[in-house]
Motif scaffolding. Structure first.
Motif, PDB file in Angstrom:
ATOM      1  N   THR A 245     -17.005  26.794  19.612  1.00  0.00           N
ATOM      2  CA  THR A 245     -17.702  25.919  20.300  1.00  0.00           C
ATOM      3  C   THR A 245     -18.615  26.700  21.367  1.00  0.00           C
ATOM      4  O   THR A 245     -18.505  28.018  21.331  1.00  0.00           O
ATOM      5  N   GLN A 246     -19.422  26.017  22.340  1.00  0.00           N
ATOM      6  CA  GLN A 246     -20.053  26.770  23.227  1.00  0.00           C
ATOM      7  C   GLN A 246     -19.441  27.365  24.352  1.00  0.00           C
ATOM      8  O   GLN A 246     -19.748  27.654  25.240  1.00  0.00           O
ATOM      9  N   TYR A 247     -18.021  26.812  24.467  1.00  0.00           N
ATOM     10  CA  TYR A 247     -17.235  27.198  25.510  1.00  0.00           C
ATOM     11  C   TYR A 247     -16.218  28.240  25.165  1.00  0.00           C
ATOM     12  O   TYR A 247     -15.765  28.575  24.007  1.00  0.00           O
ATOM     13  N   VAL A 248     -15.681  28.629  26.290  1.00  0.00           N
ATOM     14  CA  VAL A 248     -14.534  29.476  26.355  1.00  0.00           C
ATOM     15  C   VAL A 248     -13.534  29.004  27.086  1.00  0.00           C
ATOM     16  O   VAL A 248     -14.234  28.336  28.072  1.00  0.00           O
ATOM     17  N   THR A 249     -12.214  29.224  27.018  1.00  0.00           N
ATOM     18  CA  THR A 249     -11.088  28.746  27.809  1.00  0.00           C
ATOM     19  C   THR A 249     -10.522  29.842  28.728  1.00  0.00           C
ATOM     20  O   THR A 249     -10.388  30.916  27.999  1.00  0.00           O
ATOM     21  N   GLN A 250     -10.562  29.914  29.871  1.00  0.00           N
ATOM     22  CA  GLN A 250      -9.948  30.830  30.749  1.00  0.00           C
ATOM     23  C   GLN A 250      -8.580  30.290  31.235  1.00  0.00           C
ATOM     24  O   GLN A 250      -8.667  29.152  31.761  1.00  0.00           O
ATOM     25  N   PHE A 251      -7.483  30.805  31.015  1.00  0.00           N
ATOM     26  CA  PHE A 251      -6.069  30.498  31.238  1.00  0.00           C
ATOM     27  C   PHE A 251      -5.508  31.513  32.166  1.00  0.00           C
ATOM     28  O   PHE A 251      -5.363  32.686  31.805  1.00  0.00           O
ATOM     29  N   THR A 252      -5.231  30.878  33.392  1.00  0.00           N
ATOM     30  CA  THR A 252      -4.281  31.757  34.283  1.00  0.00           C
ATOM     31  C   THR A 252      -3.064  31.257  34.714  1.00  0.00           C
ATOM     32  O   THR A 252      -2.897  30.204  35.112  1.00  0.00           O
ATOM     33  N   PRO A 253      -2.100  32.005  34.168  1.00  0.00           N
ATOM     34  CA  PRO A 253      -0.574  31.652  34.193  1.00  0.00           C
ATOM     35  C   PRO A 253      -0.156  31.403  35.571  1.00  0.00           C
ATOM     36  O   PRO A 253      -0.865  32.334  36.511  1.00  0.00           O
ATOM     37  N   PRO A 254       0.588  30.500  36.008  1.00  0.00           N
ATOM     38  CA  PRO A 254       1.364  29.799  35.032  1.00  0.00           C
ATOM     39  C   PRO A 254       0.744  28.645  34.268  1.00  0.00           C
ATOM     40  O   PRO A 254       1.356  28.191  33.147  1.00  0.00           O
ATOM     41  N   ALA A 255      -0.155  27.913  34.864  1.00  0.00           N
ATOM     42  CA  ALA A 255      -0.586  26.537  34.227  1.00  0.00           C
ATOM     43  C   ALA A 255      -2.169  26.312  34.754  1.00  0.00           C
ATOM     44  O   ALA A 255      -2.398  25.036  34.409  1.00  0.00           O
TER      45      ALA A 255
END
Length: 167
Positions: A79-89
Motif C-alpha cells: 500500500t502507500q504505507y509502511v509499518t514501523q514496529f518497535t518491540p515489544p508492542a
C-alpha cells in the motif's frame, strides 16, 4: 536445524486468528531472538529458551520485513504505507507515498538508520530519515488525525509548525 546433530527444532506459534501465520522473518541484533510478521501482527521467537510471543496490531499484507540496528522492524505491505514496529508492542503505519495506488514493496534499512522504500506502482523511492535526538526539557507536541484515527508526536518545533499550518 542443528548442523552438528541434524536435529530440527520447531516453535509453535500461538494462533490468535486464522491469519497468525509467519510470512516474513528477520533476526534482530546478535541475540537469539527472531522476529516475524503475520497478516495480523508481529511475533518473536527467543531461540535460547523457546518462547514464542505474538503481538496483534492490525490487518496487513506482509511484503518485506527488515530490522534496523536499534531493533525497530519495518514492513512494506503493498500500500502507500509502511509499518514501523518497535518491540515489544509499539507500532505505527506511516504514509510514505502520496498516491493512493502506491504499492510499497522493496525495503532497505541502512546502517545509519535511514529507511528506503520503493513504490512498484509509481516507480518512486521514499526515504524515511532518522529521528534526531532532542535536548532534555524540550517541548513535545502530540497531534491527532481524526480521518486516519492516528496520533503523531514530535519534538521538532519546525515540524509542529508545519503540521499546524496544514502540512
Amino acid at each position: 536445524i542443528n548442523p552438528n546433530t541434524t536435529v530440527f527444532t520447531d516453535y509453535a506459534v500461538p494462533q490468535r486468528s486464522a491469519n497468525t501465520i509467519p510470512e516474513r522473518i528477520v533476526g534482530v541484533g546478535t541475540g537469539g531472538v527472531v522476529w516475524f510478521a503475520t497478516r495480523d501482527g508481529f511475533g518473536s521467537v527467543d531461540t535460547a529458551i523457546g518462547v514464542v510471543q505474538v503481538v496483534l496490531t492490525e490487518a496487513q499484507q506482509p511484503r518485506r520485513l527488515a530490522a534496523g540496528a536499534d531493533g525497530t522492524l519495518w514492513l512494506t505491505d503493498g500500500t502507500q504505507y509502511v509499518t514501523q514496529f518497535t518491540p515489544p508492542a509499539n507500532y505505527a503505519r506511516l504514509k510514505v507515498f502520496g498516491n493512493a495506488n502506491a504499492q510499497s514493496a522493496g525495503l532497505h534499512v541502512h546502517t545509519d538508520g535511514v529507511v528506503y522504500v520503493s513504490d512498484v506502482q509509481g516507480g518512486k523511492l521514499a526515504r524515511i530519515a532518522v529521528a534526531q535526538n532532542t535536548p532534555t526539557d524540550t517541548i513535545v507536541t502530540e497531534f491527532y488525525n481524526s480521518t486516519l484515527n492516528h496520533y503523531f508526536v514530535t519534538a521538532n518545533l519546525a515540524e509542529a509548525a508545519s503540521i499546524d499550518s496544514g502540512g
